[in-house]
Design an enzyme around this catalytic site. Structure first.
Site, PDB file in Angstrom:
ATOM      1  N   CYS A 124       2.970   0.754   7.708  1.00  0.00           N
ATOM      2  CA  CYS A 124       2.105   1.928   7.912  1.00  0.00           C
ATOM      3  C   CYS A 124       2.856   3.211   7.562  1.00  0.00           C
ATOM      4  CB  CYS A 124       1.607   1.957   9.348  1.00  0.00           C
ATOM      5  SG  CYS A 124       0.517   3.363   9.630  1.00  0.00           S
ATOM      6  N   LYS A 133       4.254  -7.558   7.517  1.00  0.00           N
ATOM      7  CA  LYS A 133       3.652  -6.890   6.354  1.00  0.00           C
ATOM      8  C   LYS A 133       4.465  -5.626   6.081  1.00  0.00           C
ATOM      9  CE  LYS A 133      -0.786  -5.309   4.528  1.00  0.00           C
ATOM     10  NZ  LYS A 133      -0.872  -3.864   4.715  1.00  0.00           N
TER      11      LYS A 133
HETATM   12  C1  LIG Z   1      -8.284   2.787   5.900  1.00  0.00           C
HETATM   13  C2  LIG Z   1      -7.085   1.896   5.792  1.00  0.00           C
HETATM   14  C3  LIG Z   1      -6.518   1.378   6.935  1.00  0.00           C
HETATM   15  C4  LIG Z   1      -5.396   0.555   6.846  1.00  0.00           C
HETATM   16  N1  LIG Z   1      -4.883   0.026   7.993  1.00  0.00           N
HETATM   17  C5  LIG Z   1      -3.854  -0.851   7.930  1.00  0.00           C
HETATM   18  C6  LIG Z   1      -3.375  -1.496   9.092  1.00  0.00           C
HETATM   19  O1  LIG Z   1      -3.900  -1.323  10.195  1.00  0.00           O
HETATM   20  N2  LIG Z   1      -2.314  -2.341   8.945  1.00  0.00           N
HETATM   21  C7  LIG Z   1      -1.733  -2.584   7.727  1.00  0.00           C
HETATM   22  O2  LIG Z   1      -0.784  -3.365   7.647  1.00  0.00           O
HETATM   23  N3  LIG Z   1      -2.193  -2.002   6.612  1.00  0.00           N
HETATM   24  C8  LIG Z   1      -3.234  -1.161   6.680  1.00  0.00           C
HETATM   25  N4  LIG Z   1      -3.740  -0.611   5.529  1.00  0.00           N
HETATM   26  C9  LIG Z   1      -3.161  -0.994   4.232  1.00  0.00           C
HETATM   27  C10 LIG Z   1      -3.918  -2.194   3.637  1.00  0.00           C
HETATM   28  O3  LIG Z   1      -3.825  -3.330   4.453  1.00  0.00           O
HETATM   29  C11 LIG Z   1      -3.363  -2.534   2.238  1.00  0.00           C
HETATM   30  O4  LIG Z   1      -2.014  -2.844   2.351  1.00  0.00           O
HETATM   31  C12 LIG Z   1      -3.546  -1.395   1.240  1.00  0.00           C
HETATM   32  O5  LIG Z   1      -4.812  -0.796   1.356  1.00  0.00           O
HETATM   33  C13 LIG Z   1      -3.354  -1.881  -0.206  1.00  0.00           C
HETATM   34  O6  LIG Z   1      -4.252  -2.901  -0.503  1.00  0.00           O
HETATM   35  P1  LIG Z   1      -5.594  -2.643  -1.383  1.00  0.00           P
HETATM   36  O7  LIG Z   1      -5.161  -2.016  -2.667  1.00  0.00           O
HETATM   37  O8  LIG Z   1      -6.205  -4.009  -1.545  1.00  0.00           O
HETATM   38  O9  LIG Z   1      -6.438  -1.701  -0.598  1.00  0.00           O
HETATM   39  C14 LIG Z   1      -4.838   0.238   5.593  1.00  0.00           C
HETATM   40  C15 LIG Z   1      -5.425   0.760   4.433  1.00  0.00           C
HETATM   41  C16 LIG Z   1      -6.534   1.571   4.525  1.00  0.00           C
HETATM   42  C17 LIG Z   1      -7.159   2.098   3.255  1.00  0.00           C
END
Ligand SMILES: Cc1cc2nc3c(=O)[nH]c(=O)nc-3n(C[C@H](O)[C@H](O)[C@H](O)COP(=O)(O)O)c2cc1C
Length: 343
Positions: free
Chosen positions: A111, A152
């Site tokens: 995060c 993660k």
């Molecule tokens: C609104 C939002 C909330 C997220 N919350 C978390 C979370 O609670 N824990 C986490 O490990 N990653 C969180 N992420 C990151 C996503 O899990 C992911 O790693 C990131 O969006 C990249 O993947 P994508 O390109 O498929 O979106 C969040 C991303 C977004 C956009």
């Protein structure tokens, strides 16, 4: 087979396509919708603050909103938590493993939000100190056994401070069962493209546990490409699934070499959106439920004709009835269907 099942400890993830944790989004309602379409081998909650959870537990208060549905819903299910104190994380991990009987306890080291990094020295802040990550993982693994613990991460804090090679090794040595890597640094936030070459390069540091790649997977073909070209053991999808929960089903077909199912018809999409809303309303009531659903609704509208007007109207919708009416307008010509929450 392009993507054989993935083993997280003794848990078989088939297909090896994971729904990412997303704070504010991947609640029980969203997970139910994802389950309805199928194709995600493992679902995850939003991240939970271990410290708040421990406090609530000490004061015999209700479990956090973010654990809505977790105790009862189908498995496999991962719950993600964050903090920097090994003992607090271990205590909460143990609760999740024994009382909630979750399938996987996931630790957040990715995060990038200031509240978590600068203020709480947690999330991606910990990527600066791989040893500390290792100590946390080791303590949580011992407290949760035999429930598998995963982590993660991002590539590092910034492009000139890439620590992922050390961090993934520390995670493996500490006994974690898998590691997921989002191919950006904390400083990148969401800018630029996810660096899949970098994700792939981490495979050489792992000898026992699977590598799950994450970042920018927004089409089934891209998911297949991630396995074919970058040799990851699993993939995780986040943002692209928010308004397209059927993406997992399409991605699963792509990695199995099957024809990719078409997007659901407008009538089905509308019914999906309404069912999602019904679930949210049932849990949070009209005021909070309407507010929460506004942002989901915008995700479903993305790419549809009139999306911009829809977003503007949605942001002003004062109550459930007006939001519901906007859902009808988003899919013109569709015969509205009765929708029950079906929890
Ligand atoms: C609104 C939002 C909330 C997220 N919350 C978390 C979370 O609670 N824990 C986490 O490990 N990653 C969180 N992420 C990151 C996503 O899990 C992911 O790693 C990131 O969006 C990249 O993947 P994508 O390109 O498929 O979106 C969040 C991303 C977004 C956009």
């Amino acid at each position: 087979m392009l993507a054989p099942p993935l083993l997280i400890g003794s848990l078989r993830i088939d297909p090896p396509i994971l729904q990412a944790p997303m704070a504010g989004f991947t609640n029980y309602a969203f997970r139910q919708i994802v389950r309805d379409y199928g194709g995600a081998g493992l679902l995850a909650t939003e991240m939970v603050s271990a410290r708040s959870f421990a406090w609530l537990s000490d004061h015999q208060a209700e479990s956090p909103d973010r654990l809505w549905g977790v105790a009862e819903e189908p498995r496999p299910l991962a719950v993600q938590m964050w903090d920097n104190d090994p003992d607090t994380l271990a205590r909460v991990g143990h609760l999740l493993a024994t009382q909630y009987r979750v399938s996987v306890v996931d630790l957040n080291f990715g995060c990038p939000v200031k509240q978590v990094t600068e203020r709480a020295h947690s999330g991606s802040y910990l990527l600066k100190t791989p040893d500390r990550v290792g100590r946390i993982v080791e303590t949580v693994v011992a407290a949760c056994a035999p429930t598998p613990v995963t982590a993660k991460i991002r590539l590092g804090c910034s492009r000139d401070q890439i620590t992922a090679p050390d961090v993934v090794q520390a995670i493996e040595q500490a006994g974690a069962a898998a590691v997921t890597v989002h191919g950006r640094t904390a400083k990148d936030f969401f800018k630029g493209d996810a660096d899949w070459e970098h994700i792939a390069s981490l495979k050489q540091y792992l000898h026992r546990i699977p590598l799950i790649g994450n970042g920018d997977l927004d089409r089934p073909e891209k998911v297949a490409e991630a396995f074919r070209r970058y040799g990851v053991d699993g993939v995780m999808i986040a943002r692209a699934a928010l308004g397209r929960p059927w993406l997992f089903r399409q991605a699963a077909a792509a990695v199995r070499g099957q024809p990719i199912p078409a997007d659901p018809s407008p009538a089905e999409q509308q019914a999906c959106l309404k069912r999602h809303f019904a679930l949210v309303l049932e849990r949070f009531g009209e005021q909070k439920g309407t507010l929460l659903m506004r942002k989901f609704a915008c995700c479903y509208a993305q790419g549809r004709p009139g999306a911009r007007d829809f977003r503007r109207e949605v942001s002003k919708a004062p109550d459930a009835r007006s939001l519901w009416r906007l859902f009808d307008e988003l899919f013109p010509g569709v015969e509205p269907v009765a929708v029950a929450a079906r929890t």
